[in-house]
Design a protein around this motif. Structure first.
Motif, PDB file in Angstrom:
ATOM      1  N   LEU A  30       0.822  -1.213   0.000  1.00 39.13           N
ATOM      2  CA  LEU A  30       0.000   0.000   0.000  1.00 39.13           C
ATOM      3  C   LEU A  30       0.862   1.272   0.000  1.00 39.13           C
ATOM      4  CD1 LEU A  30      -2.613  -1.159   2.689  1.00 39.13           C
ATOM      5  CD2 LEU A  30      -2.796  -1.356   0.195  1.00 39.13           C
ATOM      6  N   PRO A  31       1.698   1.450  -1.002  1.00 32.55           N
ATOM      7  CA  PRO A  31       2.568   2.631  -1.029  1.00 32.55           C
ATOM      8  C   PRO A  31       1.815   3.942  -1.241  1.00 32.55           C
ATOM      9  CG  PRO A  31       2.731   1.421  -3.095  1.00 32.55           C
ATOM     10  CD  PRO A  31       1.929   0.575  -2.163  1.00 32.55           C
ATOM     11  N   ALA A  32       0.763   3.927  -2.053  1.00 27.71           N
ATOM     12  CA  ALA A  32       0.036   5.169  -2.337  1.00 27.71           C
ATOM     13  C   ALA A  32      -0.710   5.667  -1.101  1.00 27.71           C
ATOM     14  CB  ALA A  32      -0.934   4.958  -3.500  1.00 27.71           C
ATOM     15  N   LEU A  33      -1.353   4.749  -0.378  1.00 29.11           N
ATOM     16  CA  LEU A  33      -2.053   5.142   0.848  1.00 29.11           C
ATOM     17  C   LEU A  33      -1.063   5.618   1.902  1.00 29.11           C
ATOM     18  CD1 LEU A  33      -4.774   2.334   1.160  1.00 29.11           C
ATOM     19  CD2 LEU A  33      -5.062   4.702   0.389  1.00 29.11           C
ATOM     20  N   THR A  34       0.113   5.020   1.923  1.00 31.42           N
ATOM     21  CA  THR A  34       1.148   5.454   2.871  1.00 31.42           C
ATOM     22  C   THR A  34       1.698   6.817   2.471  1.00 31.42           C
ATOM     23  OG1 THR A  34       1.750   3.128   3.220  1.00 31.42           O
ATOM     24  CG2 THR A  34       3.300   4.796   3.993  1.00 31.42           C
ATOM     25  N   MET A  35       1.972   7.006   1.185  1.00 25.79           N
ATOM     26  CA  MET A  35       2.542   8.254   0.689  1.00 25.79           C
ATOM     27  C   MET A  35       1.616   9.431   0.946  1.00 25.79           C
ATOM     28  SD  MET A  35       3.835   9.074  -3.231  1.00 25.79           S
ATOM     29  CE  MET A  35       4.475   7.404  -3.352  1.00 25.79           C
ATOM     30  N   THR A  36       0.312   9.208   0.836  1.00 24.36           N
ATOM     31  CA  THR A  36      -0.673  10.275   1.030  1.00 24.36           C
ATOM     32  C   THR A  36      -1.186  10.346   2.477  1.00 24.36           C
ATOM     33  OG1 THR A  36      -2.433   8.782   0.276  1.00 24.36           O
ATOM     34  CG2 THR A  36      -1.422  10.221  -1.375  1.00 24.36           C
ATOM     35  N   ARG A  37      -0.545   9.583   3.347  1.00 22.17           N
ATOM     36  CA  ARG A  37      -0.850   9.588   4.779  1.00 22.17           C
ATOM     37  C   ARG A  37      -2.294   9.209   5.091  1.00 22.17           C
ATOM     38  NH1 ARG A  37       2.717  14.728   7.139  1.00 22.17           N
ATOM     39  NH2 ARG A  37       4.691  14.083   6.169  1.00 22.17           N
ATOM     40  N   GLN A  38      -2.823   8.302   4.306  1.00 25.22           N
ATOM     41  CA  GLN A  38      -4.174   7.801   4.568  1.00 25.22           C
ATOM     42  C   GLN A  38      -4.162   6.462   5.297  1.00 25.22           C
ATOM     43  OE1 GLN A  38      -6.997   8.203   1.205  1.00 25.22           O
ATOM     44  NE2 GLN A  38      -5.372   9.265   0.103  1.00 25.22           N
ATOM     45  N   ILE A  39      -2.961   5.936   5.573  1.00 25.93           N
ATOM     46  CA  ILE A  39      -2.873   4.603   6.151  1.00 25.93           C
ATOM     47  C   ILE A  39      -3.385   4.567   7.591  1.00 25.93           C
ATOM     48  CG2 ILE A  39      -0.499   4.752   7.037  1.00 25.93           C
ATOM     49  CD1 ILE A  39      -2.000   1.804   5.065  1.00 25.93           C
ATOM     50  N   LYS A  40      -3.145   5.637   8.368  1.00 26.23           N
ATOM     51  CA  LYS A  40      -3.623   5.675   9.750  1.00 26.23           C
ATOM     52  C   LYS A  40      -5.143   5.708   9.802  1.00 26.23           C
ATOM     53  CE  LYS A  40       0.292   5.575  11.901  1.00 26.23           C
ATOM     54  NZ  LYS A  40       0.663   4.390  12.733  1.00 26.23           N
ATOM     55  N   GLN A  41      -5.741   6.428   8.881  1.00 27.45           N
ATOM     56  CA  GLN A  41      -7.200   6.472   8.789  1.00 27.45           C
ATOM     57  C   GLN A  41      -7.738   5.078   8.461  1.00 27.45           C
ATOM     58  OE1 GLN A  41      -8.610   9.302   5.902  1.00 27.45           O
ATOM     59  NE2 GLN A  41     -10.738   8.647   6.058  1.00 27.45           N
ATOM     60  N   LEU A  42      -7.047   4.378   7.569  1.00 27.72           N
ATOM     61  CA  LEU A  42      -7.449   3.016   7.224  1.00 27.72           C
ATOM     62  C   LEU A  42      -7.353   2.107   8.443  1.00 27.72           C
ATOM     63  CD1 LEU A  42      -8.164   0.846   5.074  1.00 27.72           C
ATOM     64  CD2 LEU A  42      -5.698   0.561   4.726  1.00 27.72           C
ATOM     65  N   GLU A  43      -6.274   2.211   9.197  1.00 26.02           N
ATOM     66  CA  GLU A  43      -6.091   1.374  10.387  1.00 26.02           C
ATOM     67  C   GLU A  43      -7.206   1.601  11.395  1.00 26.02           C
ATOM     68  OE1 GLU A  43      -2.218   2.143  11.906  1.00 26.02           O
ATOM     69  OE2 GLU A  43      -1.169   1.195  10.237  1.00 26.02           O
ATOM     70  N   ARG A  44      -7.565   2.872  11.609  1.00 23.91           N
ATOM     71  CA  ARG A  44      -8.644   3.174  12.563  1.00 23.91           C
ATOM     72  C   ARG A  44      -9.973   2.602  12.081  1.00 23.91           C
ATOM     73  NH1 ARG A  44      -5.818   8.185  12.822  1.00 23.91           N
ATOM     74  NH2 ARG A  44      -7.224   9.103  11.281  1.00 23.91           N
ATOM     75  N   GLY A  45     -10.241   2.734  10.780  1.00 19.05           N
ATOM     76  CA  GLY A  45     -11.487   2.214  10.234  1.00 19.05           C
ATOM     77  C   GLY A  45     -11.574   0.700  10.338  1.00 19.05           C
ATOM     78  N   LEU A  46     -10.467   0.025  10.073  1.00 19.33           N
ATOM     79  CA  LEU A  46     -10.463  -1.436  10.148  1.00 19.33           C
ATOM     80  C   LEU A  46     -10.610  -1.906  11.590  1.00 19.33           C
ATOM     81  CD1 LEU A  46      -7.632  -2.288   7.574  1.00 19.33           C
ATOM     82  CD2 LEU A  46     -10.102  -2.557   7.278  1.00 19.33           C
ATOM     83  N   GLY A  47     -10.042  -1.140  12.530  1.00 19.54           N
ATOM     84  CA  GLY A  47     -10.177  -1.494  13.940  1.00 19.54           C
ATOM     85  C   GLY A  47     -11.628  -1.503  14.383  1.00 19.54           C
ATOM     86  N   LYS A  48     -12.415  -0.571  13.861  1.00 14.71           N
ATOM     87  CA  LYS A  48     -13.842  -0.518  14.201  1.00 14.71           C
ATOM     88  C   LYS A  48     -14.609  -1.709  13.637  1.00 14.71           C
ATOM     89  CE  LYS A  48     -13.887   4.547  14.407  1.00 14.71           C
ATOM     90  NZ  LYS A  48     -14.418   5.799  13.801  1.00 14.71           N
ATOM     91  N   LEU A  49     -14.042  -2.349  12.626  1.00  9.92           N
ATOM     92  CA  LEU A  49     -14.674  -3.522  12.018  1.00  9.92           C
ATOM     93  C   LEU A  49     -14.180  -4.831  12.637  1.00  9.92           C
ATOM     94  CD1 LEU A  49     -14.488  -2.462   8.242  1.00  9.92           C
ATOM     95  CD2 LEU A  49     -16.490  -2.377   9.749  1.00  9.92           C
ATOM     96  N   GLY A  50     -13.372  -4.734  13.684  1.00  8.59           N
ATOM     97  CA  GLY A  50     -12.857  -5.934  14.325  1.00  8.59           C
ATOM     98  C   GLY A  50     -11.681  -6.551  13.588  1.00  8.59           C
ATOM     99  N   LEU A  51     -10.997  -5.737  12.780  1.00  9.00           N
ATOM    100  CA  LEU A  51      -9.827  -6.208  12.039  1.00  9.00           C
ATOM    101  C   LEU A  51      -8.593  -5.472  12.547  1.00  9.00           C
ATOM    102  CD1 LEU A  51     -11.379  -6.169   8.443  1.00  9.00           C
ATOM    103  CD2 LEU A  51     -11.187  -8.129   9.988  1.00  9.00           C
TER     104      LEU A  51
END
Length: 360
Positions: A188-209
């Motif tokens: 996931l280089p593009a999501l990391t480069m645009t600093r969206q990876i932390k948002q993804l991590e938080r969203g996945l945590g809410k889904l039990g992942l």
């Protein structure tokens, strides 16, 4: 326990790493799909409480069951961890065949691996058995079919600890129920480069992942490779867990591909700079740390995926992925290297490999 029936780790080095394919479903974003099942034998204490004598009997029982059932194929390889030196143990870890917990344990720990390394069984890790299937690309359903068959074959030979209400009994409560851990490794280089990876991590945590690094729990992010997996195994069937994760992975793939397209269209220079710097560091460095190598390899992989190179292909990238890993690197050198020697030799290997494949 006799050593004559066990294999040398060097036997694995002639084969490419199983989960790295030049073309696979879900590519280029998805690197691999893995499913693990935790099982325990009903008549013994969990490994954390088992005596040395119990651990020995457990290992012998599982090895006998694997041999009788031929569940891993007629050419399966088996390794006793205590018989391996540190470098050989790290080779197994870098090939994603064992966990860090297995390597850090005591006596009578073992791993059995199918000839193609897609199937493996760890013995006396946190649980008596940790069965694993790992396949290239996005193949969760295929992986489930294979591990379900392996589970059935071994359950005919071994009495697994099972409760009608709770399901399969495991050492850690988070594995109770199905004993199933499903994970997908993504680039996931593009999501990391645009600093969206932390948002993804938080969203996945809410889904039990949960989101982890390249080598799972406790590992750092190297090269923008992330593992997404389920957190609990109780209250859902195996197929429900797999279906839920599959839907999420589809969305993550689409998100990463969309952001790559946006970078190409609206921030092309930034994208080209990231890829170019990565290639330049790999091609011209004379000292290259493991972290630098993996992060630069991420940029090179992104450039190859987006058709920016004529002289570098995904096969070269996959070869480098294995070659830059510390234990594989030292095996190639033929001796144990200190940190500085590794960094120098890693740069030599990378430059040589890129030159061999026509990269100028």
């Amino acid at each position: 326990m006799s050593e004559k029936n066990f294999y040398n780790v060097d036997d694995l080095l002639n084969n490419p790493v199983n989960f790295l394919a030049d073309s696979a479903p879900g590519g280029p974003v998805v690197i691999s799909s893995r499913i693990r099942l935790a099982r325990n034998l009903s008549e013994f204490n969990f490994p954390t409480a088992a005596s040395a004598d119990e651990s020995k009997v457990i290992t012998e029982s599982v090895l006998t069951a694997l041999e009788r059932s031929r569940a891993l194929g007629s050419e399966a390889r088996k390794f006793m961890i205590e018989q391996l030196d540190e470098l050989d143990r790290e080779i197994l870890f870098e090939r994603h065949l064992v966990s860090r917990e297995l390597l850090a344990g005591g006596s009578y720990e073992a791993v059995c691996v199918s000839a193609d390394e897609s199937l493996s069984v760890m013995i006396n890790e946190e649980d008596h058995l940790r069965m694993q299937v790992i396949l290239p690309g996005f193949q969760l359903h295929q992986a489930w079919q294979r591990i379900d068959k392996l589970d059935d074959q071994l359950s005919c030979e071994l009495d697994f600890a099972y409760d009608p209400v709770l399901g399969y009994l495991t050492c850690c409560p988070s594995n109770l129920g199905t004993g199933l851990r499903v994970s997908v490794m993504l680039h996931l280089p593009a999501l990391t480069m645009t600093r969206q990876i932390k948002q993804l991590e938080r969203g996945l945590g809410k889904l039990g992942l949960t989101v982890r690094g390249m080598f799972g729990e406790g590992s750092e992010n190297l090269g923008n490779f992330y593992q997404i997996s389920n957190q609990s195994t109780l209250g859902e069937s195996e197929t429900e867990i797999i279906e839920r994760l599959s839907k999420v992975i589809d969305e993550v793939i689409n998100h990463e591909e969309s952001v790559r397209g946006q970078l190409l269209q609206h921030d092309r220079n930034r994208l080209l700079d990231a890829v170019g710097r990565s290639y330049g560091l790999l091609r011209h460095s004379y000292i290259l740390s493991s972290k630098e190598a993996f992060n630069s390899l991420s940029g090179l992989r992104l450039g190859v995926d987006m058709k920016m190179f004529n002289s570098v292909n995904i096969h070269t990238v996959n070869e480098l992925f294995t070659a830059i890993s510390p234990a594989h690197l030292q095996k190639k050198a033929g001796r144990v290297l200190d940190n500085q020697e590794r960094d120098v030799f890693r740069s030599e290997v990378v430059r040589s490999q890129l030159k061999l494949n026509g990269a100028l």
